[in-house]
Design a protein around this motif. Sequence first.
Motif, PDB file in Angstrom:
ATOM      1  N   UNK A 163       0.842  -1.213   0.000  1.00 48.45           N
ATOM      2  CA  UNK A 163       0.000   0.000   0.000  1.00 48.45           C
ATOM      3  C   UNK A 163       0.868   1.252   0.000  1.00 48.45           C
ATOM      4  N   UNK A 164       1.899   1.260   0.843  1.00 46.80           N
ATOM      5  CA  UNK A 164       2.785   2.429   0.909  1.00 46.80           C
ATOM      6  C   UNK A 164       3.488   2.632  -0.432  1.00 46.80           C
ATOM      7  N   UNK A 165       4.043   1.549  -0.991  1.00 50.70           N
ATOM      8  CA  UNK A 165       4.812   1.660  -2.234  1.00 50.70           C
ATOM      9  C   UNK A 165       3.933   2.037  -3.419  1.00 50.70           C
ATOM     10  N   UNK A 220      12.600   7.238  -7.149  1.00 52.13           N
ATOM     11  CA  UNK A 220      11.706   7.083  -5.999  1.00 52.13           C
ATOM     12  C   UNK A 220      10.231   7.010  -6.407  1.00 52.13           C
ATOM     13  N   UNK A 221       9.984   6.456  -7.585  1.00 52.13           N
ATOM     14  CA  UNK A 221       8.607   6.296  -8.074  1.00 52.13           C
ATOM     15  C   UNK A 221       8.161   4.854  -7.836  1.00 52.13           C
ATOM     16  N   UNK A 222       7.971   4.517  -6.578  1.00 51.85           N
ATOM     17  CA  UNK A 222       7.695   3.130  -6.211  1.00 51.85           C
ATOM     18  C   UNK A 222       6.342   2.652  -6.743  1.00 51.85           C
ATOM     19  N   UNK A 223       5.394   3.564  -6.900  1.00 50.62           N
ATOM     20  CA  UNK A 223       4.091   3.172  -7.435  1.00 50.62           C
ATOM     21  C   UNK A 223       4.201   2.682  -8.876  1.00 50.62           C
ATOM     22  N   UNK A 224       5.171   3.186  -9.611  1.00 49.88           N
ATOM     23  CA  UNK A 224       5.392   2.733 -10.992  1.00 49.88           C
ATOM     24  C   UNK A 224       5.867   1.276 -10.978  1.00 49.88           C
ATOM     25  N   UNK A 225       6.743   0.934 -10.046  1.00 49.20           N
ATOM     26  CA  UNK A 225       7.245  -0.439  -9.935  1.00 49.20           C
ATOM     27  C   UNK A 225       6.091  -1.395  -9.636  1.00 49.20           C
ATOM     28  N   UNK A 226       5.256  -1.032  -8.666  1.00 47.01           N
ATOM     29  CA  UNK A 226       4.114  -1.893  -8.300  1.00 47.01           C
ATOM     30  C   UNK A 226       3.201  -2.115  -9.499  1.00 47.01           C
ATOM     31  N   UNK A 231       1.155   7.158  -4.597  1.00 47.80           N
ATOM     32  CA  UNK A 231       1.953   8.272  -5.125  1.00 47.80           C
ATOM     33  C   UNK A 231       2.025   9.339  -4.038  1.00 47.80           C
ATOM     34  N   UNK A 232       3.188   9.437  -3.382  1.00 48.08           N
ATOM     35  CA  UNK A 232       3.316  10.331  -2.227  1.00 48.08           C
ATOM     36  C   UNK A 232       3.327  11.811  -2.621  1.00 48.08           C
TER      37      UNK A 232
END
Length: 316
Positions: free
Chosen positions: A10-12, A92-98, A15-16
Motif C-alpha cells: 500500500x505504501x509503495x 523514488x517512483x515506487x508506485x510505478x514499480x508496483x 503516489x506520495x
Amino acid sequence: KYGADLVRLWVASSDYRVDVRVSDNIFKQLSEAYRKIRNTCRILLANLGTPETDFDPAKHMIPVEQMQEIDRYALSRLNSLVASARKAYENYEFHVICHDVLNFCAIDMSKLYIDITKDRLYCNRKDAPERRSAQTAMYIIVKSLAKLLAPILSFTAEELWSFMALTEEDHTDSVLCNGLPAVDASYDCPALEAKYEGLFRYRDDVMKALELARAAKVIGKSLEAKVTVYGKEDNEAMKLFSAHAKELEELFIVSKVELSNEAAPAEAFAETESGVAVLVEVAEGEKCVRCWAYRDDCTHDEEGQCLCARCREAVC
C-alpha cells in the motif's frame, strides 16, 4: 508477516506526491494484486521443481540463442520490466514499480506465457530442449522478480529466495544482500516482441470463438477443439498466422489449427476485430490420456492406455 507486506505494498503503490488515500476497498484491491504476484511466482517455481528432481540451473540452463522464440519473447518483456523498475527506483517512483510488476505478472505471465507453455512443460520429455528452454526463461524471470520485489515485499521475496536453486554468484543468506537485476542486452528482441504482440492481439478473436463454443457446449476444454481460421490472403491476421502456422496449436491451446482463404461457413464466428472468421469444431482423432490432446498418431498399449507419439516417447 504477509500483512506487513500488504501494508508495504500500500505504501509503495501510493503516489506520495499527492494525497495518500486509504480505505477497505483499496486494501481489497491490493490484496488481489498481492495474490496475483505471489501466485505467479509460485507457479514459476513449481515448474522448476528442485535441482535434485528436475531443473538444476548449473546443468540445465539453455543459451539464449538456442531458446524457443516465445521464451526469448518472455525474457525480452522481462528486460523491459527491469529497465523501467530500475529507473523508477532511482526516481523514488515506487508506485510505478508496483504497477509494472503487477501488469507483468497478470498479463505477460499468467494470461499468456505460463498458460501457453503449460503443455510443453507438463508433457514433453523431462530433458527435452524445448522444456529446458521454458524452464530457463522461468528461472531467470522468477529470480529477477524476487530481486525486484525485495525492497517492497521483503518477507515474500525472502521466502521466494529460500525456495530457489541459487548459483555461485548469488548471495544465499538473503535476497536483500543481492543487487537489483541488471538489464541484459542479449535478452532484447524488439522484432520478437512485435511479432508476439501481433499474434496475441489476433489470438483474442480465436479465444473469443472458443469461449462461445464452450458456452454452446460444442466443446468442453479447449484441447477438444479443432480451429479453422478463414480470411483473405492480404488480411494482416492471416498473413501473420500463415507465417507462424506451426506455433498456432500451442498458442491457441487446441488440438488442431487450419487456415483457409475460402469463404467462411455460416456457423463460423465472424464478429472479430481482425476481420477473420473462426470455426470451432470437435477435434478429430483419439484423446491422449497424458496430454489430453486429440491426435491421429495415438496408439494403445497392452493395458489399453491411449498415448500420442510425443507422450509415448516421453514415458518410454
